[in-house]
Design an enzyme around this catalytic site. Structure first.
Site, PDB file in Angstrom:
ATOM      1  N   LYS A   1      68.935  44.641  55.588  1.00  0.00           N
ATOM      2  CA  LYS A   1      69.852  43.642  55.052  1.00  0.00           C
ATOM      3  C   LYS A   1      71.223  44.246  54.775  1.00  0.00           C
ATOM      4  O   LYS A   1      72.259  43.650  55.091  1.00  0.00           O
ATOM      5  CB  LYS A   1      69.271  43.025  53.773  1.00  0.00           C
ATOM      6  CG  LYS A   1      68.027  42.188  54.011  1.00  0.00           C
ATOM      7  CD  LYS A   1      67.325  41.809  52.714  1.00  0.00           C
ATOM      8  CE  LYS A   1      66.031  41.044  52.985  1.00  0.00           C
ATOM      9  NZ  LYS A   1      65.288  40.725  51.740  1.00  0.00           N
TER      10      LYS A   1
ATOM     11  N   GLN B   1      64.594  42.078  45.699  1.00  0.00           N
ATOM     12  CA  GLN B   1      63.621  42.263  46.773  1.00  0.00           C
ATOM     13  C   GLN B   1      62.200  42.089  46.236  1.00  0.00           C
ATOM     14  O   GLN B   1      61.814  42.722  45.255  1.00  0.00           O
ATOM     15  CB  GLN B   1      63.780  43.644  47.409  1.00  0.00           C
ATOM     16  CG  GLN B   1      62.847  43.896  48.576  1.00  0.00           C
ATOM     17  CD  GLN B   1      63.099  42.947  49.735  1.00  0.00           C
ATOM     18  OE1 GLN B   1      64.234  42.677  50.106  1.00  0.00           O
ATOM     19  NE2 GLN B   1      62.020  42.430  50.310  1.00  0.00           N
TER      20      GLN B   1
ATOM     21  N   ASP C   1      68.804  34.050  48.007  1.00  0.00           N
ATOM     22  CA  ASP C   1      67.421  33.960  48.478  1.00  0.00           C
ATOM     23  C   ASP C   1      66.895  32.529  48.393  1.00  0.00           C
ATOM     24  O   ASP C   1      65.890  32.190  49.031  1.00  0.00           O
ATOM     25  CB  ASP C   1      66.512  34.879  47.663  1.00  0.00           C
ATOM     26  CG  ASP C   1      66.331  36.248  48.305  1.00  0.00           C
ATOM     27  OD1 ASP C   1      66.464  36.344  49.539  1.00  0.00           O
ATOM     28  OD2 ASP C   1      66.047  37.215  47.582  1.00  0.00           O
TER      29      ASP C   1
END
Length: 324
Positions: A77, A121, A144
């Site tokens: 990412k 994460q 997200d």
């Protein structure tokens, strides 16, 4: 976004797979190629954004613990962010970090006006509540799309941050010119981060803010009897599977010409004792029947990263708009 039509260099394995599929009638959906196109589009948009006097979008990732898979995902990412011109940073915290300490770090980033997007994460350590951590992120910086506010907005077809994997699946379908209006779709898997948002997007009503895909969606899960699952999939124009079950979708379960999107990531050992990554679909057999199909790897995976970058730019634009 601008659509690029440049020819991309295709890895030899995917090239050979495309040749094989063309003789079988299936069209390989090359997620790596499409994700590269999307990242080029975003790079152009970022350049235009900065030419208007704005700063670069900024993405911060919080990584708790030493999970090798999580470390690799965050690395990918951050690399993508750098490649397309997004400022990025990873905050690494030890596995012993408490939930309250993680939330304090998130609150600090929420209040930092130079930060546009925040991601934590997953998975987090067992002593930390995933839900509490996700809900601590400012919904306006929740790239997200896991905050309950953004999930709720998605459920009622309002513009919001959509989880990146779900957004990537929709983009693969759209760019492969697979129709969804009035089509039967089966989603295997009901996770709140993948299966459910995919289903919400596909049945979305065009009369609302979200792009309406207007499909009839059936969600199957671990308690769906195998014979019922087969009944549903045989009628489906599109099958999306995200279960982590090897060979869940077999050729005799697939309607000829159906589109197959395989989100599954499973690590197995070959007969030669070598590790191999496969999806939920019996690929070799299903490609004899399907009209479109994604490979694993090289299908949905690269799209998740690309759509996270899309969400980060969207967050930067929204934050400027909200300040006006």
């Amino acid at each position: 976004m601008i659509i690029f039509k440049h020819a991309m260099k295709i890895p030899s394995a995917l090239y050979q797979m495309k040749r094989n599929l063309s003789s079988k009638g299936s069209k390989l959906i090359d997620g790596k190629k499409i994700s590269q196109e999307i990242q080029k589009e975003i790079r152009v948009e970022i350049d235009a954004w900065m030419n208007k006097g704005h700063r670069r979008p900024c993405l911060i990732a919080i990584l708790v613990g030493e999970n090798p898979a999580s470390q690799k995902y965050v690395h990918n990412k951050m690399k993508a962010a750098k490649d397309i011109g997004i400022t990025s940073k990873t905050i690494k915290l030890p596995n012993t970090t408490t939930e309250s300490e993680i939330i304090e770090e998130i609150k600090r980033l929420n209040e930092d006006s130079s930060v546009d997007g925040i991601l934590v994460q997953l998975p987090v350590p067992e002593h930390v509540s995933e839900r509490n951590v996700c809900n601590a992120v400012d919904p306006h910086k929740d790239v997200d799309g896991f905050h309950i506010t953004n999930m709720g907005r998605l459920a009622i077809n309002l513009d919001t941050f959509v989880p990146a994997t779900a957004l990537g699946v929709i983009e693969l379908i759209k760019r492969s010119q697979v129709p969804t209006l009035g089509k039967n779709v089966v989603v295997c898997g009901r996770s709140k981060n993948v299966g459910l948002p995919i289903a919400l997007l596909l049945h979305s009503d065009a009369r609302n803010e979200c792009p309406g895909h207007e499909a009839t969606v059936t969600i199957c899960h671990r308690h769906t009897p195998p014979e019922e699952l087969s009944c549903f999939t045989k009628r489906a124009d599109i099958i999306i599977t995200a279960t982590g079950i090897v060979n869940l979708i077999k050729a005799d379960m697939v309607k000829p010409g159906a589109c197959i999107i395989d989100v599954g990531i499973n690590r197995i050992m070959t007969e030669e004792g070598k590790p191999k990554i496969v999806g939920d679909v019996d690929f070799e057999a299903v490609c004899e029947v399907a009209g479109h199909i994604t490979p694993v790897p090289g299908g949905v995976g690269p799209m998740t990263v690309a759509m996270l970058m899309f969400n980060t730019l969207k967050a930067a634009k929204n934050l400027v708009k909200n300040q006006q």
